[in-house]
Design an enzyme around this catalytic site. Sequence first.
Site, PDB file in Angstrom:
ATOM      1  CD  GLU A  78      36.823  35.229  41.606  1.00  0.00           C
ATOM      2  OE1 GLU A  78      36.689  34.180  42.048  1.00  0.00           O
ATOM      3  OE2 GLU A  78      37.425  35.598  40.671  1.00  0.00           O
ATOM      4  CD  GLU A 192      47.779  27.461  38.259  1.00  0.00           C
ATOM      5  OE1 GLU A 192      47.163  27.033  37.439  1.00  0.00           O
ATOM      6  OE2 GLU A 192      47.311  27.612  39.640  1.00  0.00           O
ATOM      7  CG  ASP A 313      45.333  26.233  33.563  1.00  0.00           C
ATOM      8  OD1 ASP A 313      44.915  25.449  34.500  1.00  0.00           O
ATOM      9  OD2 ASP A 313      45.083  27.480  33.804  1.00  0.00           O
ATOM     10  CB  CYS A 619      56.600  41.304  37.273  1.00  0.00           C
ATOM     11  SG  CYS A 619      58.510  41.379  37.967  1.00  0.00           S
ATOM     12  CB  CYS A 622      50.798  40.206  40.460  1.00  0.00           C
ATOM     13  SG  CYS A 622      50.562  38.731  41.130  1.00  0.00           S
ATOM     14  CG  MET A 661      56.167  44.016  46.275  1.00  0.00           C
ATOM     15  SD  MET A 661      55.823  43.092  44.629  1.00  0.00           S
ATOM     16  CE  MET A 661      57.728  42.869  44.345  1.00  0.00           C
TER      17      MET A 661
END
Length: 699
Positions: A78, A192, A313, A619, A622, A661
Amino acid sequence: MRISLRHTSIAILLAAFGSSLPLLAAEKWPPAPDTEWRLHGNDWGEQRHSTLQQVDTDNVDQLGLAWSFNMYTRRGIEATPLMVDGTLYVSGSWSMVYALDAKSGELKWFYNPEVDRAFLAKGCCDAVNRGVAYADGMVFVGTYDGRLVALNAKDGAVIWDVQTTDREQPYTITGAPRIAGDKVVIGNGGAELGVRGYVSAYDIKTGKMAWRFYTVPGNPADGFERPELEMAAKTWTGEWWKWGGGGTVWDSMVYDPELDLLYIGVGNGSPWNQSLRSPGGGDNLFLTSIVALRPDTGEYVWHYQTTPGETWDYTATQHMILADLEVDGKLRKVLMQAPKNGFFYVLDRSSGELLSAEAYSAMTWASGVDMKTGRPVETPNARVFDGKNVSLPSNAGAHNWHPMSFHPGTGLVYIPQLTIPIRFLQATNERDRQPGQGYWNTGFDRMGNVVEDIPNLEEVLAQVYTSQLLAWDPLTQSARWSTDVGLLGGGGVLSTAGNLVFSGNATGQLNAYNASTGEELWSFDAQTMVMAAPVSYAIDGVQYVAVAAGFGGGAAAEAGPLFHGRKIPNLSRVLVFKLGGEATLPPVPDQERAMPKPEPVTASADAVTQGQVLYQRHCSYCHGDSMRTGGLTPDLRYSGKAVHDIWQDILLEGVLSARGMISFAPYLDEKQSEAIRQYVLTEANKLYQRQQAAASARQ
């Protein structure tokens, strides 16, 4: 002898002809003045406009690839590159920095901050980085694990490295630093996951912190760091500090050297749902606000809040542009922003006075902005979160982080605009209604994001979600033109004096448009997502257009259903173009993947349902809603026996923490972990049967 003479003659002819090639090119395309791109937005106003015009509407169709460089990671890209003294400085995922020869693409040096991959769980939207800053022979980068690092621009050596956040809290840095006088300024993200936002300034030479400005008040019992925070606390209720409060400055900042003011864009609340963090209501300053500060001291000057009592948001962290415009017959120094909430704002940047505000996108939450109070006029159903009422824009916003551009010649602002509806569902789970840090808690139930299990999901979503490149007149507050840029929006924007607008998209193209009409004039297949904003510079009379491209970002993870099935290659590259460029990209890697036959489901229907709820809660951020991953993270339905054999070790022991993870033992027990596995198997069997049926039909 004759052979030797003949070869010599040919060599002389080739040399003579070759020496005329630059002249012929110069006659065809008048030379461009050497021009750098030293600041994040090119100029202090961050207008992202290039004065170069060697490439224009007449010859842009002859634009070709000059060179490309493959980055060392495969996540979202980005960054806005900088070009200083012949070197292109660009950051990639995991906050890595590449210094490339701006003419040839040769790597000069590379810096790896060695971020612990476990920090991936502390961020919301991929391990991205939006760019570096440059000053006094130094390159500055914010790292994903919360550091600010100063590098020697010549060789990449570390000059200083400071930790700007508490590493035990879920803070990350993805935004680009900004230079403000002799200070370098950096914000952070993490709202968040329950943090309190702030922005910090550091001495350029030493890395010593000069000041810190908190964007939301802390516990009043502890006192207030600054007087304005005591004022802000009066707009909050309950025990908001236990939730963190939010208000992270995770992207846009801009410094005005003429007025000596630093403008920061403040983000959403933590959690999003205001009824939890501030149950008695209130404006909740300085959430979703543009705040003007003195860059030497961090002293508060003024603020304007775009969304009082923020609960959707609707951040105000989106790109801010400074310009001088004639408003009602008077030249005004203005600040322009198109934040998530769907209104385009023009403010007097000296005082914060609202000059105009109009909707640039469809919305359901407000009917307009009251110019007497400067406040939005909310609709009756704006705060109805029953899982049925449609909120527009969604939390993705009508415009997200992708930079827009202002073209002084056309007088237009070019906005990557989104139309993505959502249905928020009030959280009823006790855990999601209690303050805490380190886990996703928006105050809304993620089950509201479950998508239907239908074969043609992508086609259905494409009918609902639209996106445009919008040419917006800030004086008349109306659209001059718009063009569709495909599902999930366009990338950042560059405008040029060649009457061109460059912008990429999520399906893999970099496009050039006529800045006056919106006509598409040129397109290049980048083979992967082009989210970042292009830049333009000139060396030795040649104008270049450069962009960093790579698949990933928050949408590719959290909003997986929008990308699912599109098979966008996961590549990370720097692409640089010039007129007559003849370089090519290698063929796209094969995206097909064989699905192993899943083992049968052994749990009850109730256990599978529980697994779905737990999956959505823990979960989906992601791995995608309803397991429709965008491809950034593994599609769990394709997990083979080797993965299922160590399922508990992965979820509860964190054996894959080095890949990001982490262990979910603080939030799940063994029975719950198994319920998630059974839900994964249920979805895997559905997909496998569908694939087998399709294969049989083809035969």
